[in-house]
Design a protein around this motif. Structure first.
Motif, PDB file in Angstrom:
ATOM      1  N   VAL A  69      67.545  40.435  37.004  1.00  0.00           N
ATOM      2  CA  VAL A  69      67.454  40.301  38.451  1.00  0.00           C
ATOM      3  C   VAL A  69      66.027  40.570  38.945  1.00  0.00           C
ATOM      4  CG1 VAL A  69      68.160  42.654  39.024  1.00  0.00           C
ATOM      5  CG2 VAL A  69      68.630  40.809  40.637  1.00  0.00           C
ATOM      6  N   ASP A  70      65.297  41.472  38.294  1.00  0.00           N
ATOM      7  CA  ASP A  70      63.919  41.756  38.707  1.00  0.00           C
ATOM      8  C   ASP A  70      63.024  40.528  38.556  1.00  0.00           C
ATOM      9  OD1 ASP A  70      64.473  44.344  39.479  1.00  0.00           O
ATOM     10  OD2 ASP A  70      63.891  45.212  37.551  1.00  0.00           O
ATOM     11  N   TRP A  72      64.061  37.461  38.911  1.00  0.00           N
ATOM     12  CA  TRP A  72      64.439  36.598  40.029  1.00  0.00           C
ATOM     13  C   TRP A  72      63.857  37.119  41.342  1.00  0.00           C
ATOM     14  CZ3 TRP A  72      66.169  31.846  39.987  1.00  0.00           C
ATOM     15  CH2 TRP A  72      66.715  31.350  38.824  1.00  0.00           C
ATOM     16  N   ARG A  73      63.790  38.437  41.503  1.00  0.00           N
ATOM     17  CA  ARG A  73      63.188  39.004  42.719  1.00  0.00           C
ATOM     18  C   ARG A  73      61.718  38.607  42.818  1.00  0.00           C
ATOM     19  NH1 ARG A  73      66.497  43.877  41.746  1.00  0.00           N
ATOM     20  NH2 ARG A  73      68.095  43.754  43.353  1.00  0.00           N
ATOM     21  N   THR A  74      60.995  38.759  41.719  1.00  0.00           N
ATOM     22  CA  THR A  74      59.572  38.414  41.708  1.00  0.00           C
ATOM     23  C   THR A  74      59.379  36.941  42.051  1.00  0.00           C
ATOM     24  OG1 THR A  74      59.132  40.100  40.047  1.00  0.00           O
ATOM     25  CG2 THR A  74      57.497  38.349  40.260  1.00  0.00           C
ATOM     26  N   VAL A  77      60.191  36.291  45.842  1.00  0.00           N
ATOM     27  CA  VAL A  77      59.111  36.786  46.702  1.00  0.00           C
ATOM     28  C   VAL A  77      57.905  35.850  46.625  1.00  0.00           C
ATOM     29  CG1 VAL A  77      57.453  38.680  47.019  1.00  0.00           C
ATOM     30  CG2 VAL A  77      59.883  39.184  46.702  1.00  0.00           C
ATOM     31  N   GLN A  83      59.960  40.914  50.685  1.00  0.00           N
ATOM     32  CA  GLN A  83      60.249  41.869  49.622  1.00  0.00           C
ATOM     33  C   GLN A  83      61.480  42.704  49.939  1.00  0.00           C
ATOM     34  OE1 GLN A  83      58.436  42.309  46.523  1.00  0.00           O
ATOM     35  NE2 GLN A  83      60.358  43.340  46.094  1.00  0.00           N
ATOM     36  N   ALA A  86      64.518  40.672  49.303  1.00  0.00           N
ATOM     37  CA  ALA A  86      64.704  40.465  47.868  1.00  0.00           C
ATOM     38  C   ALA A  86      65.268  41.723  47.210  1.00  0.00           C
ATOM     39  CB  ALA A  86      63.390  40.061  47.213  1.00  0.00           C
ATOM     40  N   ASP A  87      64.821  42.881  47.656  1.00  0.00           N
ATOM     41  CA  ASP A  87      65.301  44.137  47.077  1.00  0.00           C
ATOM     42  C   ASP A  87      66.796  44.350  47.322  1.00  0.00           C
ATOM     43  OD1 ASP A  87      62.783  44.714  46.110  1.00  0.00           O
ATOM     44  OD2 ASP A  87      62.254  46.045  47.766  1.00  0.00           O
ATOM     45  N   LYS A  88      67.310  43.819  48.440  1.00  0.00           N
ATOM     46  CA  LYS A  88      68.718  43.970  48.786  1.00  0.00           C
ATOM     47  C   LYS A  88      69.591  42.865  48.183  1.00  0.00           C
ATOM     48  CE  LYS A  88      67.460  45.800  53.294  1.00  0.00           C
ATOM     49  NZ  LYS A  88      67.430  45.471  54.714  1.00  0.00           N
ATOM     50  N   LYS A  91      71.527  38.882  42.335  1.00  0.00           N
ATOM     51  CA  LYS A  91      70.937  37.832  41.511  1.00  0.00           C
ATOM     52  C   LYS A  91      71.399  36.455  42.000  1.00  0.00           C
ATOM     53  CE  LYS A  91      70.647  36.447  36.669  1.00  0.00           C
ATOM     54  NZ  LYS A  91      70.994  36.846  35.300  1.00  0.00           N
ATOM     55  N   LEU A  94      69.503  35.492  45.123  1.00  0.00           N
ATOM     56  CA  LEU A  94      68.135  35.093  44.790  1.00  0.00           C
ATOM     57  C   LEU A  94      68.103  33.688  44.196  1.00  0.00           C
ATOM     58  CD1 LEU A  94      67.101  38.504  43.248  1.00  0.00           C
ATOM     59  CD2 LEU A  94      66.262  37.580  45.412  1.00  0.00           C
TER      60      LEU A  94
END
Length: 107
Positions: A69-70, A72-74, A77, A83, A86-88, A91, A94
């Motif tokens: 998931v991290d 996918w967050r990157t 963003v 951000q 994305a943190d909330k 997967k 995102l």
């Protein structure tokens, strides 16, 4: 106004090292953020650069479906998601967001 157009604006307030009356160039899709701080001067002109992120020009390749998931967050963003959002996001959220952005950039 087309994607990539720029607009000349004359400042009405101080901004960093610029003073009222100085001319600046603003992406056409950002003009609304400058209302009250600057006045539009002239018509939009093409800058030759797109302001819409695209997967084809992205230095960040799309993560694999099984990626963490991290990753996918990157990626989200990088494509424009805030951000905090994305943190909330899950997967799946995102992946949906990035699919919509990439589909829009191909249209």
């Amino acid at each position: 106004m087309a994607d990539g157009d720029v607009v000349k604006m004359k400042l009405t307030f101080w901004r960093d090292d610029k003073k009222p009356g100085d001319l600046i160039e603003v992406p056409a899709d950002e003009v609304h953020r400058w209302r009250g701080f600057a006045e539009q001067v002239g018509e939009p002109v093409p800058s030759g650069e797109s302001t819409t992120p695209t997967a084809a020009t992205s230095p960040f390749p799309r993560p694999a479906d099984g990626a963490k998931v991290d990753d996918w967050r990157t990626y989200a963003v990088h494509l424009g998601m805030e951000q905090a959002d994305a943190d909330k996001a899950t997967k799946a959220d995102l992946q949906d967001y990035t699919a919509k952005i990439n589909a829009g950039s191909k249209a």
